[in-house]
Scaffold this motif. Structure first.
Motif, PDB file in Angstrom:
ATOM      1  N   UNK A 258      37.496  42.282  48.869  1.00 10.90           N
ATOM      2  CA  UNK A 258      38.287  41.646  47.682  1.00 10.90           C
ATOM      3  C   UNK A 258      37.159  40.761  47.145  1.00 10.90           C
ATOM      4  N   UNK A 259      37.770  40.674  45.590  1.00  8.84           N
ATOM      5  CA  UNK A 259      36.938  39.664  44.862  1.00  8.84           C
ATOM      6  C   UNK A 259      37.949  38.866  44.080  1.00  8.84           C
ATOM      7  N   UNK A 260      37.882  37.296  44.836  1.00  7.29           N
ATOM      8  CA  UNK A 260      38.765  36.527  44.075  1.00  7.29           C
ATOM      9  C   UNK A 260      37.966  35.444  42.994  1.00  7.29           C
ATOM     10  N   UNK A 261      38.716  35.316  42.042  1.00 12.94           N
ATOM     11  CA  UNK A 261      37.911  34.672  40.876  1.00 12.94           C
ATOM     12  C   UNK A 261      39.154  33.535  40.502  1.00 12.94           C
ATOM     13  N   UNK A 262      38.189  32.228  40.757  1.00 14.79           N
ATOM     14  CA  UNK A 262      39.125  31.074  40.359  1.00 14.79           C
ATOM     15  C   UNK A 262      38.656  30.353  38.930  1.00 14.79           C
ATOM     16  N   UNK A 263      39.669  29.543  38.438  1.00 13.48           N
ATOM     17  CA  UNK A 263      39.359  28.821  37.263  1.00 13.48           C
ATOM     18  C   UNK A 263      39.774  29.538  35.936  1.00 13.48           C
ATOM     19  N   UNK A 264      40.521  30.677  36.073  1.00 13.47           N
ATOM     20  CA  UNK A 264      40.958  31.276  35.072  1.00 13.47           C
ATOM     21  C   UNK A 264      42.518  30.844  34.944  1.00 13.47           C
ATOM     22  N   UNK A 265      43.217  31.627  34.041  1.00 16.74           N
ATOM     23  CA  UNK A 265      44.782  31.780  33.809  1.00 16.74           C
ATOM     24  C   UNK A 265      45.459  33.199  34.264  1.00 16.74           C
ATOM     25  N   UNK A 266      45.978  33.283  35.324  1.00 15.39           N
ATOM     26  CA  UNK A 266      46.358  32.341  36.358  1.00 15.39           C
ATOM     27  C   UNK A 266      45.182  31.746  36.932  1.00 15.39           C
ATOM     28  N   UNK A 267      45.389  30.702  37.719  1.00 12.34           N
ATOM     29  CA  UNK A 267      44.419  29.781  38.416  1.00 12.34           C
ATOM     30  C   UNK A 267      43.521  30.685  39.312  1.00 12.34           C
ATOM     31  N   UNK A 268      44.150  31.728  40.200  1.00 15.96           N
ATOM     32  CA  UNK A 268      43.366  32.702  40.882  1.00 15.96           C
ATOM     33  C   UNK A 268      43.909  34.024  40.692  1.00 15.96           C
ATOM     34  N   UNK A 269      42.784  34.954  40.792  1.00 20.58           N
ATOM     35  CA  UNK A 269      43.125  36.297  40.507  1.00 20.58           C
ATOM     36  C   UNK A 269      42.309  37.163  41.605  1.00 20.58           C
ATOM     37  N   UNK A 270      42.918  37.814  42.267  1.00 22.67           N
ATOM     38  CA  UNK A 270      42.568  38.763  43.412  1.00 22.67           C
ATOM     39  C   UNK A 270      42.458  40.163  42.921  1.00 22.67           C
ATOM     40  N   UNK A 271      41.001  40.697  43.169  1.00 26.27           N
ATOM     41  CA  UNK A 271      40.612  41.942  42.592  1.00 26.27           C
ATOM     42  C   UNK A 271      40.053  42.949  43.725  1.00 26.27           C
ATOM     43  N   UNK A 272      40.571  44.135  43.606  1.00 25.46           N
ATOM     44  CA  UNK A 272      40.154  45.092  44.752  1.00 25.46           C
ATOM     45  C   UNK A 272      40.349  46.467  44.083  1.00 25.46           C
ATOM     46  N   UNK A 273      39.831  47.694  44.999  1.00 24.24           N
ATOM     47  CA  UNK A 273      40.165  49.048  44.222  1.00 24.24           C
ATOM     48  C   UNK A 273      38.954  49.518  43.613  1.00 24.24           C
ATOM     49  N   UNK A 274      39.157  50.557  42.683  1.00 21.72           N
ATOM     50  CA  UNK A 274      37.973  51.165  42.080  1.00 21.72           C
ATOM     51  C   UNK A 274      38.261  51.211  40.631  1.00 21.72           C
ATOM     52  N   UNK A 275      39.137  50.468  39.966  1.00 23.49           N
ATOM     53  CA  UNK A 275      39.647  50.174  38.605  1.00 23.49           C
ATOM     54  C   UNK A 275      38.790  49.201  38.138  1.00 23.49           C
ATOM     55  N   UNK A 276      38.083  49.262  37.107  1.00 27.29           N
ATOM     56  CA  UNK A 276      37.209  48.221  36.315  1.00 27.29           C
ATOM     57  C   UNK A 276      38.597  47.247  35.687  1.00 27.29           C
ATOM     58  N   UNK A 277      38.396  46.154  36.234  1.00 29.24           N
ATOM     59  CA  UNK A 277      39.479  44.804  35.574  1.00 29.24           C
ATOM     60  C   UNK A 277      39.297  44.579  34.365  1.00 29.24           C
ATOM     61  N   UNK A 278      40.416  44.055  33.599  1.00 29.23           N
ATOM     62  CA  UNK A 278      40.341  43.428  32.363  1.00 29.23           C
ATOM     63  C   UNK A 278      39.305  42.267  32.141  1.00 29.23           C
ATOM     64  N   UNK A 279      38.693  42.040  31.160  1.00 34.90           N
ATOM     65  CA  UNK A 279      38.039  41.044  30.891  1.00 34.90           C
ATOM     66  C   UNK A 279      38.718  39.565  31.334  1.00 34.90           C
ATOM     67  N   UNK A 280      38.155  38.743  31.876  1.00 36.05           N
ATOM     68  CA  UNK A 280      38.573  37.442  32.405  1.00 36.05           C
ATOM     69  C   UNK A 280      38.148  36.196  31.686  1.00 36.05           C
TER      70      UNK A 280
END
Length: 335
Positions: A258-280
């Protein structure tokens, strides 16, 4: 709401017989808390919270005040039991983050006068639980930001204009900003100008990124990462600016990495899998990426480009491949 939990133990009696002793405890779960400050504990702390718990605490402060939470102890069965935090009433729209595991979380400050916590546990193993202290914050106070693991804080005053400094114990490297200043935000509320730094073991991956743009990739990107471990990267921009993060490659095990991204809106985003996430896009002048991987499978990992965003009038602009683009809502538009 009441929760019931039972503890059992065997004791030997004369004649080789075994007697099963059962002790049952009734716990009061959740409630509404008002006042300048107070303490909240999970039911049964420190002897363990009940299985199947669903406990909600709502803290209500005076109007125009905020709520500052400092965890004094935290032990929740990792990945099975969770403490969810809500910046307001416990509604999905107010969800901020969820906590699990055995590491004491950093202090948390609400944006308004209401803050909620919800403990949920499964029907198997539990842990000691948590204990936390809360207090009301006036608009001129940033509150104690806390001390990271293996870190040292210098400074005892946390009002507008005050400065504090961090450093790490021997064998650890500081990622983030060494000095934090309590400033007044555009909404006329006291906030720290940078996030609390972390102390990373010198032989682990991660780092601090500054500058208008750059690239962050998982270890051994494109070579199928194999070793288990954790990495943390911190991206810092100037106060008042924000940061965009655009993924160019993304391939992880959906269950073990997993990749956790903090500091965005929502404050925490959890990413995993094989799909490219949308820009943050960050909602402050920083983003923090926390990468956790297991060595059971091999995947290429991720690569992302970050760009500093500067604000002109009511639009936010950043550079992409020599062109100027602007952010409108959650969309990135080229001009």
């Amino acid at each position: 709401m009441l929760c019931k939990s039972c503890l059992s133990s065997n004791s030997n009696q004369g004649g080789g017989r075994s007697l099963l002793k059962v002790q049952c405890f009734i716990y009061t779960c959740g409630g509404t808390f008002k006042g300048k400050n107070g303490t909240i504990e999970s039911p049964g702390f420190p002897h363990g919270y009940p299985n199947g718990a669903n406990c909600t605490w709502v803290i209500v402060a005076e109007e125009r005040s905020r709520i500052h939470i400092v965890f004094q102890s935290f032990a929740v069965e990792e990945e099975y039991d969770f403490l969810s935090l809500y910046d307001g009433h416990p509604h999905p729209a107010n969800f901020r983050t969820r906590l699990t595991g055995f590491q004491v979380p950093a202090p948390v400050t609400s944006t308004g006068s209401i803050f909620s916590l919800r403990l949920t546990s499964d029907f198997a193993v539990s842990a000691h639980g948590f204990k936390m202290y809360y207090e009301e914050l006036q608009s001129s106070s940033c509150g104690n930001p806390g001390v990271p693991a293996k870190g040292i804080l210098n400074g005892t005053s946390f009002n507008v204009g005050d400065r504090i400094r961090y450093h790490c114990v021997a064998g650890y490297t500081l990622d983030g900003h060494t000095q934090l200043t309590c400033v007044t935000s555009t909404s006329n509320v006291a906030v720290w100008d940078f996030p609390i730094p972390i102390c990373r073991a010198e032989d682990t991956c991660g780092g601090t990124f500054r500058g208008s743009s750059g690239t962050i990739s998982s270890p051994d990107f494109q070579k199928d990462y194999q070793s288990s471990g954790e990495c943390t990267w911190t991206i810092l921009a100037d106060p008042g600016d924000t940061i965009s993060l655009v993924f160019t490659e993304f391939q992880m095990d959906s269950k073990l990495d997993s990749l956790e991204v903090e500091g965005s809106d929502p404050p925490t985003i959890w990413l995993s899998g094989i799909n490219i996430p949308v820009p943050i896009v960050s909602n402050k002048n920083w983003l923090r990426l926390h990468f956790v991987t297991d060595n059971s499978h091999r995947h290429k990992g991720f690569s992302a480009q970050y760009q500093g965003i500067f604000e002109i009038f009511s639009f936010k602009y950043f550079y992409v491949s020599g062109n100027i683009s602007y952010v409108s809502g959650n969309c990135l538009r080229q001009i």
